[in-house]
Motif scaffolding. Structure first.
Motif, PDB file in Angstrom:
ATOM      1  N   TRP A  82       0.838  -1.203   0.000  1.00  0.00           N
ATOM      2  CA  TRP A  82       0.000   0.000   0.000  1.00  0.00           C
ATOM      3  C   TRP A  82       0.871   1.251   0.000  1.00  0.00           C
ATOM      4  CZ3 TRP A  82      -4.733  -1.113  -1.218  1.00  0.00           C
ATOM      5  CH2 TRP A  82      -5.273  -2.345  -0.847  1.00  0.00           C
ATOM      6  N   LEU A  83       1.935   1.232   0.765  1.00  0.00           N
ATOM      7  CA  LEU A  83       2.834   2.386   0.763  1.00  0.00           C
ATOM      8  C   LEU A  83       3.545   2.537  -0.579  1.00  0.00           C
ATOM      9  CD1 LEU A  83       4.407   2.174   4.332  1.00  0.00           C
ATOM     10  CD2 LEU A  83       2.625   3.714   3.505  1.00  0.00           C
ATOM     11  N   LEU A  84       3.935   1.408  -1.168  1.00  0.00           N
ATOM     12  CA  LEU A  84       4.567   1.473  -2.490  1.00  0.00           C
ATOM     13  C   LEU A  84       3.598   1.998  -3.542  1.00  0.00           C
ATOM     14  CD1 LEU A  84       6.641  -1.849  -2.574  1.00  0.00           C
ATOM     15  CD2 LEU A  84       7.456   0.484  -2.161  1.00  0.00           C
ATOM     16  N   ALA A  85       2.335   1.612  -3.439  1.00  0.00           N
ATOM     17  CA  ALA A  85       1.326   2.121  -4.376  1.00  0.00           C
ATOM     18  C   ALA A  85       1.132   3.621  -4.194  1.00  0.00           C
ATOM     19  CB  ALA A  85       0.012   1.380  -4.181  1.00  0.00           C
ATOM     20  N   LEU A  86       1.162   4.081  -2.942  1.00  0.00           N
ATOM     21  CA  LEU A  86       1.043   5.517  -2.681  1.00  0.00           C
ATOM     22  C   LEU A  86       2.229   6.276  -3.256  1.00  0.00           C
ATOM     23  CD1 LEU A  86      -0.412   7.872  -1.291  1.00  0.00           C
ATOM     24  CD2 LEU A  86       0.828   7.278   0.814  1.00  0.00           C
ATOM     25  N   VAL A  87       3.433   5.714  -3.106  1.00  0.00           N
ATOM     26  CA  VAL A  87       4.630   6.349  -3.669  1.00  0.00           C
ATOM     27  C   VAL A  87       4.531   6.413  -5.187  1.00  0.00           C
ATOM     28  CG1 VAL A  87       7.106   6.062  -4.000  1.00  0.00           C
ATOM     29  CG2 VAL A  87       6.108   5.741  -1.731  1.00  0.00           C
ATOM     30  N   LEU A  88       4.082   5.337  -5.812  1.00  0.00           N
ATOM     31  CA  LEU A  88       3.951   5.313  -7.268  1.00  0.00           C
ATOM     32  C   LEU A  88       2.940   6.340  -7.751  1.00  0.00           C
ATOM     33  CD1 LEU A  88       4.632   4.012  -9.979  1.00  0.00           C
ATOM     34  CD2 LEU A  88       2.882   2.280  -9.520  1.00  0.00           C
ATOM     35  N   ALA A  89       1.810   6.440  -7.059  1.00  0.00           N
ATOM     36  CA  ALA A  89       0.792   7.409  -7.465  1.00  0.00           C
ATOM     37  C   ALA A  89       1.301   8.835  -7.313  1.00  0.00           C
ATOM     38  CB  ALA A  89      -0.468   7.201  -6.634  1.00  0.00           C
ATOM     39  N   SER A  90       1.988   9.118  -6.205  1.00  0.00           N
ATOM     40  CA  SER A  90       2.517  10.468  -5.993  1.00  0.00           C
ATOM     41  C   SER A  90       3.580  10.815  -7.031  1.00  0.00           C
ATOM     42  CB  SER A  90       3.109  10.574  -4.584  1.00  0.00           C
ATOM     43  OG  SER A  90       2.144  10.256  -3.607  1.00  0.00           O
ATOM     44  N   THR A  91       4.454   9.858  -7.322  1.00  0.00           N
ATOM     45  CA  THR A  91       5.502  10.100  -8.314  1.00  0.00           C
ATOM     46  C   THR A  91       4.903  10.344  -9.698  1.00  0.00           C
ATOM     47  OG1 THR A  91       7.018   8.686  -7.056  1.00  0.00           O
ATOM     48  CG2 THR A  91       7.588   9.170  -9.348  1.00  0.00           C
ATOM     49  N   SER A  92       3.896   9.566 -10.046  1.00  0.00           N
ATOM     50  CA  SER A  92       3.249   9.735 -11.364  1.00  0.00           C
ATOM     51  C   SER A  92       2.578  11.101 -11.476  1.00  0.00           C
ATOM     52  CB  SER A  92       2.218   8.622 -11.582  1.00  0.00           C
ATOM     53  OG  SER A  92       2.838   7.351 -11.519  1.00  0.00           O
ATOM     54  N   ALA A  93       1.904  11.521 -10.414  1.00  0.00           N
ATOM     55  CA  ALA A  93       1.251  12.837 -10.445  1.00  0.00           C
ATOM     56  C   ALA A  93       2.279  13.957 -10.559  1.00  0.00           C
ATOM     57  CB  ALA A  93       0.406  13.011  -9.183  1.00  0.00           C
ATOM     58  N   TRP A  94       3.394  13.815  -9.861  1.00  0.00           N
ATOM     59  CA  TRP A  94       4.449  14.843  -9.926  1.00  0.00           C
ATOM     60  C   TRP A  94       5.067  14.890 -11.317  1.00  0.00           C
ATOM     61  CZ3 TRP A  94       9.266  14.995  -6.178  1.00  0.00           C
ATOM     62  CH2 TRP A  94       9.941  16.212  -6.363  1.00  0.00           C
ATOM     63  N   MET A  95       5.277  13.739 -11.924  1.00  0.00           N
ATOM     64  CA  MET A  95       5.871  13.713 -13.262  1.00  0.00           C
ATOM     65  C   MET A  95       4.966  14.374 -14.292  1.00  0.00           C
ATOM     66  SD  MET A  95       7.663   9.941 -13.492  1.00  0.00           S
ATOM     67  CE  MET A  95       8.132  10.292 -15.206  1.00  0.00           C
ATOM     68  N   LEU A  96       3.647  14.178 -14.144  1.00  0.00           N
ATOM     69  CA  LEU A  96       2.715  14.800 -15.085  1.00  0.00           C
ATOM     70  C   LEU A  96       2.705  16.320 -14.945  1.00  0.00           C
ATOM     71  CD1 LEU A  96      -0.295  12.313 -14.870  1.00  0.00           C
ATOM     72  CD2 LEU A  96       1.367  12.556 -16.731  1.00  0.00           C
TER      73      LEU A  96
END
Length: 241
Positions: A82-96
């Protein structure tokens, strides 16, 4: 005692690599292998008064099914998905939202590494890795805030984090192998005697009746075996120190 409720198996020391035992807890997940909890509602009724009715496992000791504590230990040490999924979502939003994808990627890698360093298991390189991961996240955010800042410090921090992650992974794999070797080296009588009483009684009943174990009971057997194997490993390391 077991299966129908939460079972706690206290340990005096933690499976670590060259550090002193630390009984403290941080966060929502335990930092030690202090407790192993399982719940198996399907077998709960059979535990009522069982320990009083059957005082001991009858001899000779039956062969227990294969016990893969290596996989159980690796799963226990794995970072929270769950924490890894949160990190992935945050990173993807920042990249966009960012014109330069390098800082978000470096910060996301640092956050994922931080989750791994703060997960369960040996404390090998955990403190240094945590500091390096935080430094990587900070440097990446600093580079993203100013276009004139070089990414070289963040790249150096990323290389350091990667090296520390490799060391931690090696420590986890080595500990899993040592625990499995300890279990395999123990005789069948020794394995039976080291299990909790209620678990031994249930195992004896199931093996005499069908010869196979229900998935919940098999899971409980693996966790109970992992508990005593890790406890003995910790005691051996403490005596060595």
């Amino acid at each position: 005692m077991f299966l129908g409720a939460t079972v706690e198996i206290p340990w005096r020391s933690r499976i670590r690599s060259g550090t002193e035992p630390t009984p403290e807890r941080h966060g929502s997940r335990p930092r030690n292998l202090d407790t192993i909890s399982t719940k198996s509602p399907s077998t709960a009724p059979s535990l009522v008064g069982l320990a009083d009715c059957v005082p001991a496992v009858s001899l000779p000791f039956q062969d227990l099914p294969p016990i893969d504590v290596r996989r159980a230990y690796l799963a226990w040490c794995a970072p929270s998905p769950w924490l890894l999924a949160l990190v992935l979502a945050s990173t993807s939003a920042w990249m966009l939202a960012s014109a330069n994808p390098a800082p978000p990627l470096l910060a996301g890698a640092g956050a994922a590494a931080l989750v791994w360093f703060r997960s369960e298991g040996p404390a090998h390189s955990a403190r240094t890795g945590t500091l390096a991961s935080l430094a990587l996240i900070g440097l990446a955010a600093w580079c993203a805030s100013s276009a004139e800042v070089s990414l070289m410090p963040a790249g150096i921090a990323a290389a350091l984090v990667a090296g520390l992650l490799a060391l931690r992974l090696r420590a986890v794999v080595r500990m899993a192998r040592r625990l499995q070797d300890r279990v395999d080296a123990a005789g069948m009588e020794s394995r039976w005697s080291k299990l909790p009483g209620a678990v031994s009684i249930l195992l004896a009943q199931h093996l005499r009746g069908t010869g196979t174990l229900a998935p919940a009971l098999q899971h409980t057997l693996v966790l109970a075996t992992l508990a005593w194997a890790a406890h003995e490993e910790a005691q051996t390391m403490e005596r060595a120190r």
